[in-house]
Design a protein around this motif. Sequence first.
Motif, short mmCIF file in Angstrom:
data_model
loop_
_atom_site.label_atom_id
_atom_site.label_comp_id
_atom_site.label_asym_id
_atom_site.label_seq_id
_atom_site.Cartn_x
_atom_site.Cartn_y
_atom_site.Cartn_z
N SER A 86 3.55 -7.06 3.36
CA SER A 86 2.58 -5.97 3.52
C SER A 86 1.73 -6.12 4.76
O SER A 86 1.31 -7.22 5.11
CB SER A 86 1.66 -5.92 2.28
OG SER A 86 0.62 -5.00 2.46
N MET B 281 1.16 4.85 10.29
CA MET B 281 2.21 5.09 9.31
C MET B 281 3.23 6.11 9.82
O MET B 281 4.39 6.10 9.41
CB MET B 281 1.60 5.58 7.99
CG MET B 281 0.76 4.54 7.27
SD MET B 281 1.65 3.02 6.84
CE MET B 281 1.14 1.92 8.17
N ASP C 213 0.83 -1.21 0.00
CA ASP C 213 0.00 0.00 0.00
C ASP C 213 0.86 1.26 0.00
O ASP C 213 1.78 1.41 0.80
CB ASP C 213 -0.92 0.01 1.22
CG ASP C 213 -1.90 -1.14 1.21
OD1 ASP C 213 -3.02 -0.96 0.71
OD2 ASP C 213 -1.52 -2.26 1.65
N SER C 214 0.58 2.16 -0.93
CA SER C 214 1.31 3.41 -1.11
C SER C 214 2.77 3.19 -1.49
O SER C 214 3.58 4.11 -1.42
CB SER C 214 1.22 4.29 0.15
OG SER C 214 -0.11 4.66 0.41
N GLY D 292 -1.05 -4.91 4.59
CA GLY D 292 -2.36 -4.95 3.95
C GLY D 292 -2.89 -6.38 3.92
O GLY D 292 -2.55 -7.20 4.77
N GLU E 239 -4.02 3.10 -0.16
CA GLU E 239 -4.10 2.29 1.05
C GLU E 239 -5.42 1.53 0.96
O GLU E 239 -6.50 2.12 1.07
CB GLU E 239 -4.08 3.17 2.30
CG GLU E 239 -2.77 3.90 2.55
CD GLU E 239 -1.68 2.99 3.10
OE1 GLU E 239 -2.01 1.95 3.73
OE2 GLU E 239 -0.49 3.32 2.90
N CYS E 240 -5.33 0.22 0.73
CA CYS E 240 -6.55 -0.56 0.47
C CYS E 240 -7.57 -0.46 1.59
O CYS E 240 -8.77 -0.34 1.34
CB CYS E 240 -6.20 -2.02 0.21
SG CYS E 240 -5.40 -2.29 -1.38
N ASP F 72 -8.13 1.95 3.61
CA ASP F 72 -8.81 3.24 3.57
C ASP F 72 -9.86 3.27 2.46
O ASP F 72 -10.95 3.86 2.62
CB ASP F 72 -7.81 4.37 3.34
CG ASP F 72 -6.92 4.60 4.56
OD1 ASP F 72 -7.19 4.00 5.61
OD2 ASP F 72 -5.96 5.39 4.45
N THR G 241 -4.97 4.91 10.40
CA THR G 241 -3.92 4.58 9.44
C THR G 241 -2.79 5.60 9.51
O THR G 241 -1.61 5.25 9.55
CB THR G 241 -4.48 4.54 8.00
OG1 THR G 241 -5.47 3.53 7.90
CG2 THR G 241 -3.37 4.24 7.00
#
Length: 337
Positions: free
Chosen positions: A220, A164, A134-135, A222, A141-142, A144, A160
Amino acid sequence: MPMQNVIDISQLDVRPVENQLTLAKWYPFENGQLSDAISEENVTRRFIVLFGSELSGSQVAEFVASLESPVECHRICCFEAHQSLPRGIAIEVSSDTDIKDSVRNTARQVGCQGAVLNILPQLSVVGLLVMDMDSTAIEIECIDEIARLADVHDEVASVTAQAMAGQLAFSDSLHQRVAKLKGIPLSLIEPLKANLPLMPGVKELCIALKAHGWHLAIASGGFTWFAQAVQEQLGLDWVFANTLEIADQQLTGKVLGEVVDAQKKAAVLKTLQAEYKIAPEQTLAMGDGANDLVMMAAADLGIAVHGKPKVVEQADTAICQGSLLQVLYFLTVPRPE
């Protein structure tokens, strides 16, 4: 300026530097010996890389003249990282101080990006790249975006951002955010999985690395649902991500199994390095968030990708604008003879 074996940097002019220096040839600087201000015992040889823009000789001369830290320049080289990228500039230097911030700031002043390499990993030698998703590999950002579909975006995005930025333990933030997704039907998020926006240049980067036998992985924080889709698009060898629990075609708000956090990401890199017998200097990691820093530190070269300020500050190198194909600038500096 005629070609010569020794270069007076002040004589470089406004023409593109590639028209003044032969590609892949190292030119010693005039008076490029250690100065009296730098002791031989404490000195560290490094390589400054200027990249991202077509540079004139006068811009390079301005960069050298403007460096804030005490730096002794020894040799300079113009090189091609990829046929679609502007030529890069490498300068072998000595310094007894940390010059990373000075190089970045000075490069920005002359209109390019700058990095400092303590080693010269080589594209032509088999290596390992482990990247965040993500990013980093993708533009979003999945979690989000899922939250946006479910009208809880602001609540999730706030958590988030804290994670981060390193203000909240990643594992805690993950469970908090996923809990807010309870009851979301899979049918709502299927279109997101099918249309993940890749970060510009990442596909071309993966193609170039795979062509030279590199091993590629995502580690990840994610979700596997999306990481596997990215794996298919980029031809990655491995993906490590978190698994969302699903029941009755809906998210339950829970995560299954071990959380892929900062320590797990670093462990993935070390495990793959050992499995593939990759030389330490051929290991790269890249990401954008605080939970990528441990992984980046475990690699020999940690690259911040459009990263948060804390990440850019701590990373070995950073790409703050432009395509991820620019990673090749760090892998194609010719080794001095």
